[in-house]
Structure formats: C-alpha cells, structure tokens
Design a protein around this motif. Structure first.
Motif, mmCIF file in Angstrom:
data_model
loop_
_atom_site.group_PDB
_atom_site.id
_atom_site.type_symbol
_atom_site.label_atom_id
_atom_site.label_comp_id
_atom_site.label_asym_id
_atom_site.label_seq_id
_atom_site.Cartn_x
_atom_site.Cartn_y
_atom_site.Cartn_z
ATOM 1 N N SER A 7 18.111 42.802 28.395
ATOM 2 C CA SER A 7 18.644 42.881 29.636
ATOM 3 C C SER A 7 19.327 41.598 29.260
ATOM 4 O O SER A 7 19.265 40.665 28.684
ATOM 5 N N GLU A 8 20.336 41.585 30.213
ATOM 6 C CA GLU A 8 21.321 40.603 30.177
ATOM 7 C C GLU A 8 20.592 39.169 30.501
ATOM 8 O O GLU A 8 20.826 38.099 29.854
ATOM 9 N N ALA A 9 19.719 39.171 31.418
ATOM 10 C CA ALA A 9 18.900 37.918 31.885
ATOM 11 C C ALA A 9 17.920 37.456 30.494
ATOM 12 O O ALA A 9 17.809 36.328 30.446
ATOM 13 N N ASN A 10 17.492 38.504 29.730
ATOM 14 C CA ASN A 10 16.639 37.999 28.766
ATOM 15 C C ASN A 10 17.581 37.451 27.566
ATOM 16 O O ASN A 10 17.139 36.526 26.948
ATOM 17 N N GLY A 17 17.413 29.098 25.386
ATOM 18 C CA GLY A 17 16.386 28.492 24.679
ATOM 19 C C GLY A 17 16.785 27.933 23.290
ATOM 20 O O GLY A 17 16.229 26.810 22.681
ATOM 21 N N ILE A 18 17.421 28.963 22.624
ATOM 22 C CA ILE A 18 17.976 28.397 21.239
ATOM 23 C C ILE A 18 18.714 27.089 21.421
ATOM 24 O O ILE A 18 18.710 26.334 20.704
ATOM 25 N N GLY A 27 26.349 26.254 23.492
ATOM 26 C CA GLY A 27 25.743 27.516 23.978
ATOM 27 C C GLY A 27 26.323 27.934 25.185
ATOM 28 O O GLY A 27 26.287 29.346 25.316
ATOM 29 N N GLY A 28 27.106 27.357 25.835
ATOM 30 C CA GLY A 28 27.729 27.990 27.264
ATOM 31 C C GLY A 28 28.722 29.041 26.751
ATOM 32 O O GLY A 28 29.092 29.898 27.627
ATOM 33 N N SER A 29 29.401 29.057 25.741
ATOM 34 C CA SER A 29 30.368 29.800 25.228
ATOM 35 C C SER A 29 29.848 31.120 24.709
ATOM 36 O O SER A 29 30.632 32.069 24.554
ATOM 37 N N MET A 49 11.693 32.581 15.900
ATOM 38 C CA MET A 49 11.722 31.745 14.838
ATOM 39 C C MET A 49 12.192 30.202 15.503
ATOM 40 O O MET A 49 11.352 29.308 15.044
ATOM 41 N N VAL A 50 13.126 30.114 16.008
ATOM 42 C CA VAL A 50 13.574 28.829 16.509
ATOM 43 C C VAL A 50 12.381 28.268 17.508
ATOM 44 O O VAL A 50 12.018 26.995 17.261
ATOM 45 N N SER A 51 11.899 29.175 18.444
ATOM 46 C CA SER A 51 10.643 28.632 19.328
ATOM 47 C C SER A 51 9.648 28.007 18.682
ATOM 48 O O SER A 51 8.721 27.293 19.061
ATOM 49 N N SER A 52 9.388 28.550 17.386
ATOM 50 C CA SER A 52 8.135 28.277 16.457
ATOM 51 C C SER A 52 8.134 26.912 15.845
ATOM 52 O O SER A 52 7.012 26.366 15.233
ATOM 53 N N LYS A 53 9.493 26.187 15.863
ATOM 54 C CA LYS A 53 9.527 25.197 14.995
ATOM 55 C C LYS A 53 9.815 23.884 15.814
ATOM 56 O O LYS A 53 10.391 24.057 16.950
#
Length: 74
Positions: A7-10, A17-18, A27-29, A49-53
């Motif tokens: 979904s676009e929200a996800n 988050g990344i 990130g805004g772009s 992967m990013v969330s786990s580190k």
C-alpha cells in the motif's frame, strides 16, 4: 500496520523508517507512488535489514541508497 501487503501508506512508512535510521536528508524526494507493487518485496527486505542494524558503514549506506534508487526507478 501489516507491512506484508503493498500500500502507499506502507511504502511511505518504510521509506521514512529507512531515511530516519540512516539520517538521510533526501528521503522526502522518494514518493510512494514511484514504487511499483512488484518492487514492494525488495523494499520490505531492505527495510527489514536496515531496521535490524544499529550502525552502518559508509559502503553499506552507499549500497542501501543505490538499492533505494533502483526500487524507485523500477
């Protein structure tokens, strides 16, 4: 939030988050509408992967931003 479903929200949530985790200013772009549904699994894998580190090397950040670019352009 069920991130297993596109979904676009996800997509926006994962990009936010990344970029927050990597402290990226660009990130805004990245817009959710730029991500096709078939690339969602790649984005989810990258997000996981990013969330786990806790820390990232310069080369890891470079590789992650390259992958984000590929996901956005696909």
């Amino acid at each position: 939030m069920d991130l297993s479903i596109w979904s676009e929200a996800n997509v926006e949530f994962m990009f936010e988050g990344i970029t927050r985790k990597l402290r990226m200013a660009t990130g805004g772009s990245i817009k959710a509408s730029n991500v096709k549904e078939e690339m969602y699994e790649d984005l989810k894998d990258l997000y996981d992967m990013v969330s786990s580190k806790d820390r990232f090397s310069i080369s890891e950040i470079d590789a992650i931003t390259t992958e984000l670019g590929k996901i956005r352009k696909a």
